[in-house]
Design a protein around this motif. Structure first.
Motif, PDB file in Angstrom:
ATOM      1  N   ASP A  33       0.800  -1.213   0.000  1.00 27.40           N
ATOM      2  CA  ASP A  33       0.000   0.000   0.000  1.00 27.40           C
ATOM      3  C   ASP A  33       0.840   1.274   0.000  1.00 27.40           C
ATOM      4  OD1 ASP A  33      -1.646  -2.138   1.949  1.00 27.40           O
ATOM      5  OD2 ASP A  33      -2.800  -1.232   0.336  1.00 27.40           O
ATOM      6  N   ALA A  34       2.137   1.145   0.115  1.00 30.84           N
ATOM      7  CA  ALA A  34       3.022   2.302   0.161  1.00 30.84           C
ATOM      8  C   ALA A  34       2.888   3.200  -1.075  1.00 30.84           C
ATOM      9  CB  ALA A  34       4.472   1.875   0.377  1.00 30.84           C
ATOM     10  N   PRO A  35       2.811   2.641  -2.288  1.00 26.66           N
ATOM     11  CA  PRO A  35       2.678   3.532  -3.448  1.00 26.66           C
ATOM     12  C   PRO A  35       1.421   4.401  -3.392  1.00 26.66           C
ATOM     13  CG  PRO A  35       3.355   1.351  -4.161  1.00 26.66           C
ATOM     14  CD  PRO A  35       3.001   1.239  -2.697  1.00 26.66           C
ATOM     15  N   PHE A  36       0.345   3.851  -2.865  1.00 30.74           N
ATOM     16  CA  PHE A  36      -0.881   4.638  -2.724  1.00 30.74           C
ATOM     17  C   PHE A  36      -0.672   5.782  -1.741  1.00 30.74           C
ATOM     18  CE2 PHE A  36      -4.760   5.493  -0.267  1.00 30.74           C
ATOM     19  CZ  PHE A  36      -5.569   5.991  -1.277  1.00 30.74           C
ATOM     20  N   ALA A  39       1.485   8.467  -3.324  1.00 37.01           N
ATOM     21  CA  ALA A  39       0.783   9.230  -4.364  1.00 37.01           C
ATOM     22  C   ALA A  39      -0.263  10.158  -3.764  1.00 37.01           C
ATOM     23  CB  ALA A  39       0.132   8.268  -5.364  1.00 37.01           C
ATOM     24  N   ILE A  40      -0.989   9.672  -2.761  1.00 39.21           N
ATOM     25  CA  ILE A  40      -2.009  10.504  -2.135  1.00 39.21           C
ATOM     26  C   ILE A  40      -1.368  11.680  -1.390  1.00 39.21           C
ATOM     27  CG2 ILE A  40      -3.723  10.503  -0.257  1.00 39.21           C
ATOM     28  CD1 ILE A  40      -4.766   9.447  -2.966  1.00 39.21           C
ATOM     29  N   HIS A  41      -0.250  11.420  -0.737  1.00 33.83           N
ATOM     30  CA  HIS A  41       0.464  12.507  -0.049  1.00 33.83           C
ATOM     31  C   HIS A  41       0.898  13.574  -1.056  1.00 33.83           C
ATOM     32  CE1 HIS A  41       3.190  14.614   2.605  1.00 33.83           C
ATOM     33  NE2 HIS A  41       4.221  14.307   1.839  1.00 33.83           N
ATOM     34  N   GLN A  42       1.482  13.141  -2.160  1.00 33.75           N
ATOM     35  CA  GLN A  42       1.902  14.102  -3.179  1.00 33.75           C
ATOM     36  C   GLN A  42       0.702  14.861  -3.731  1.00 33.75           C
ATOM     37  OE1 GLN A  42       4.341  11.371  -5.646  1.00 33.75           O
ATOM     38  NE2 GLN A  42       5.954  12.909  -5.346  1.00 33.75           N
ATOM     39  N   GLY A  43      -0.406  14.162  -3.921  1.00 39.20           N
ATOM     40  CA  GLY A  43      -1.620  14.814  -4.398  1.00 39.20           C
ATOM     41  C   GLY A  43      -2.112  15.862  -3.412  1.00 39.20           C
ATOM     42  N   ASN A  44      -2.085  15.524  -2.129  1.00 36.13           N
ATOM     43  CA  ASN A  44      -2.496  16.493  -1.111  1.00 36.13           C
ATOM     44  C   ASN A  44      -1.616  17.736  -1.151  1.00 36.13           C
ATOM     45  OD1 ASN A  44      -4.680  15.055  -0.008  1.00 36.13           O
ATOM     46  ND2 ASN A  44      -3.352  13.918   1.369  1.00 36.13           N
ATOM     47  N   LEU A  45      -0.302  17.519  -1.248  1.00 38.68           N
ATOM     48  CA  LEU A  45       0.615  18.664  -1.304  1.00 38.68           C
ATOM     49  C   LEU A  45       0.352  19.526  -2.536  1.00 38.68           C
ATOM     50  CD1 LEU A  45       3.958  16.958  -0.178  1.00 38.68           C
ATOM     51  CD2 LEU A  45       2.375  18.335   1.213  1.00 38.68           C
ATOM     52  N   ALA A  46       0.099  18.876  -3.666  1.00 40.13           N
ATOM     53  CA  ALA A  46      -0.188  19.611  -4.904  1.00 40.13           C
ATOM     54  C   ALA A  46      -1.494  20.397  -4.775  1.00 40.13           C
ATOM     55  CB  ALA A  46      -0.251  18.646  -6.089  1.00 40.13           C
ATOM     56  N   GLU A  47      -2.499  19.786  -4.159  1.00 36.11           N
ATOM     57  CA  GLU A  47      -3.792  20.463  -4.004  1.00 36.11           C
ATOM     58  C   GLU A  47      -3.691  21.652  -3.052  1.00 36.11           C
ATOM     59  OE1 GLU A  47      -6.245  20.048  -5.923  1.00 36.11           O
ATOM     60  OE2 GLU A  47      -5.449  18.263  -6.869  1.00 36.11           O
ATOM     61  N   ILE A  48      -2.905  21.518  -2.015  1.00 37.86           N
ATOM     62  CA  ILE A  48      -2.704  22.634  -1.087  1.00 37.86           C
ATOM     63  C   ILE A  48      -2.048  23.802  -1.822  1.00 37.86           C
ATOM     64  CG2 ILE A  48      -1.417  23.382   0.963  1.00 37.86           C
ATOM     65  CD1 ILE A  48      -1.862  20.397   1.981  1.00 37.86           C
ATOM     66  N   SER A  91       7.925   5.843   4.140  1.00 39.55           N
ATOM     67  CA  SER A  91       8.540   7.157   3.917  1.00 39.55           C
ATOM     68  C   SER A  91       7.779   7.877   2.809  1.00 39.55           C
ATOM     69  CB  SER A  91       9.996   6.997   3.498  1.00 39.55           C
ATOM     70  OG  SER A  91      10.722   6.419   4.540  1.00 39.55           O
ATOM     71  N   LEU A  92       7.451   9.121   3.069  1.00 40.03           N
ATOM     72  CA  LEU A  92       6.696   9.905   2.094  1.00 40.03           C
ATOM     73  C   LEU A  92       7.603  10.911   1.392  1.00 40.03           C
ATOM     74  CD1 LEU A  92       3.468  10.609   4.189  1.00 40.03           C
ATOM     75  CD2 LEU A  92       3.798   8.882   2.399  1.00 40.03           C
ATOM     76  N   PRO A  93       7.300  11.218   0.130  1.00 40.37           N
ATOM     77  CA  PRO A  93       8.073  12.223  -0.601  1.00 40.37           C
ATOM     78  C   PRO A  93       7.907  13.602   0.031  1.00 40.37           C
ATOM     79  CG  PRO A  93       6.472  11.114  -2.042  1.00 40.37           C
ATOM     80  CD  PRO A  93       6.226  10.640  -0.657  1.00 40.37           C
ATOM     81  N   SER A  94       8.841  14.486  -0.237  1.00 39.28           N
ATOM     82  CA  SER A  94       8.820  15.814   0.381  1.00 39.28           C
ATOM     83  C   SER A  94       8.003  16.834  -0.397  1.00 39.28           C
ATOM     84  CB  SER A  94      10.244  16.331   0.551  1.00 39.28           C
ATOM     85  OG  SER A  94      10.861  16.441  -0.711  1.00 39.28           O
ATOM     86  N   GLY A  95       7.566  16.495  -1.591  1.00 36.49           N
ATOM     87  CA  GLY A  95       6.810  17.458  -2.378  1.00 36.49           C
ATOM     88  C   GLY A  95       5.997  16.778  -3.457  1.00 36.49           C
ATOM     89  N   PRO A  96       5.239  17.576  -4.203  1.00 33.16           N
ATOM     90  CA  PRO A  96       4.454  17.029  -5.317  1.00 33.16           C
ATOM     91  C   PRO A  96       5.356  16.379  -6.360  1.00 33.16           C
ATOM     92  CG  PRO A  96       3.770  19.272  -4.809  1.00 33.16           C
ATOM     93  CD  PRO A  96       5.039  19.006  -4.040  1.00 33.16           C
ATOM     94  N   SER A  97       4.758  15.551  -7.209  1.00 36.27           N
ATOM     95  CA  SER A  97       5.502  14.917  -8.297  1.00 36.27           C
ATOM     96  C   SER A  97       5.910  15.968  -9.321  1.00 36.27           C
ATOM     97  CB  SER A  97       4.636  13.853  -8.976  1.00 36.27           C
ATOM     98  OG  SER A  97       3.588  14.472  -9.712  1.00 36.27           O
ATOM     99  N   ILE A 132      -9.737  10.066  -7.731  1.00 33.52           N
ATOM    100  CA  ILE A 132     -10.846   9.140  -7.472  1.00 33.52           C
ATOM    101  C   ILE A 132     -10.518   7.755  -8.039  1.00 33.52           C
ATOM    102  CG2 ILE A 132     -13.253   8.612  -8.065  1.00 33.52           C
ATOM    103  CD1 ILE A 132     -13.798  11.659  -7.692  1.00 33.52           C
ATOM    104  N   LYS A 133      -9.924   7.712  -9.222  1.00 34.02           N
ATOM    105  CA  LYS A 133      -9.524   6.409  -9.793  1.00 34.02           C
ATOM    106  C   LYS A 133      -8.491   5.723  -8.907  1.00 34.02           C
ATOM    107  CE  LYS A 133     -10.331   7.657 -14.612  1.00 34.02           C
ATOM    108  NZ  LYS A 133      -9.697   8.000 -15.890  1.00 34.02           N
ATOM    109  N   LEU A 134      -7.525   6.484  -8.411  1.00 33.68           N
ATOM    110  CA  LEU A 134      -6.491   5.938  -7.530  1.00 33.68           C
ATOM    111  C   LEU A 134      -7.113   5.416  -6.236  1.00 33.68           C
ATOM    112  CD1 LEU A 134      -3.384   5.632  -7.117  1.00 33.68           C
ATOM    113  CD2 LEU A 134      -3.424   7.897  -6.092  1.00 33.68           C
ATOM    114  N   ILE A 135      -8.019   6.172  -5.668  1.00 32.13           N
ATOM    115  CA  ILE A 135      -8.704   5.760  -4.436  1.00 32.13           C
ATOM    116  C   ILE A 135      -9.511   4.485  -4.687  1.00 32.13           C
ATOM    117  CG2 ILE A 135     -10.601   6.376  -2.877  1.00 32.13           C
ATOM    118  CD1 ILE A 135      -9.516   9.291  -2.982  1.00 32.13           C
ATOM    119  N   ASP A 136     -10.260   4.458  -5.783  1.00 30.38           N
ATOM    120  CA  ASP A 136     -11.069   3.274  -6.096  1.00 30.38           C
ATOM    121  C   ASP A 136     -10.195   2.040  -6.278  1.00 30.38           C
ATOM    122  OD1 ASP A 136     -13.410   4.704  -5.882  1.00 30.38           O
ATOM    123  OD2 ASP A 136     -13.673   4.958  -8.053  1.00 30.38           O
TER     124      ASP A 136
END
Length: 175
Positions: A33-36, A39-48, A91-97, A132-136
């Motif tokens: 589940d780490a890739p999810f 990716a979600i962390h990076q998405g959150n950072l990008a959305e912020i 470990s999570l990335p430090s910023g968006p992709s 949403i596709k990633l979450i599903d």
């Protein structure tokens, strides 16, 4: 040995060894589940970042409102993602992709023009559809029940964001 069986064996061995089951479970389940989570962390950072940018550069009130909502909600979602990742040893990335950075830069290049709001909304629509596709996919295929539960909890929030984005698009471009 399939992933579920590996987890059951790890939890059993941990219990026999006197190690807490959650830490053994986390170590066994996190890689699937780490890739999810990343990716979600990076998405959150990008959305912020995108939401903050809309607060500075959008002309339309609805874009500013959606942007502020994204900042508030994605900060909360990311707090939860970081806590879960920490618990699971991910470990999570430090910023968006790089792709997310480039998408925001493309929108920012329109700041001060009449094209900014539309570009921002289009980028946000696309990003939320992809999320949403990633979450599903995680809900259907993830192996860690805690990560799947987090994905299920986040889905209606992301879906609400998409509705807000599309309502704002319709407000700015009535057909």
């Amino acid at each position: 040995m399939n992933a579920v069986r590996r987890i059951a064996v790890a939890v059993t061995l941990a219990a026999l060894a006197g190690i807490s089951a959650p830490s053994a479970f986390a170590a066994a389940a996190a890689p699937d589940d780490a890739p999810f989570l990343k990716a979600i962390h990076q998405g959150n950072l990008a959305e912020i970042q995108a939401g903050e940018d809309a607060g500075k550069n959008a002309k339309a009130t609805c874009v500013k409102t959606v942007g502020a909502t994204l900042v508030r909600d994605h900060r909360k979602l990311d707090t939860d993602v970081k806590a879960l990742a920490r618990k699971l040893g991910v470990s999570l990335p430090s910023g968006p992709s790089q792709e997310q950075k480039e998408a925001l830069a493309a929108v920012q290049s329109k700041a001060g023009t009449s094209g900014y709001d539309g570009a921002w909304l289009t980028t946000e629509d696309k990003g939320h559809v992809e999320t949403i596709k990633l979450i599903d996919h995680e809900i259907d295929s993830g192996s860690n029940s805690q990560v799947k539960a987090a994905a299920r909890a986040a889905r209606p929030i992301v879906e609400d964001h998409l509705d807000m984005i599309r309502d704002c698009k319709a407000e700015l471009n009535p057909s």
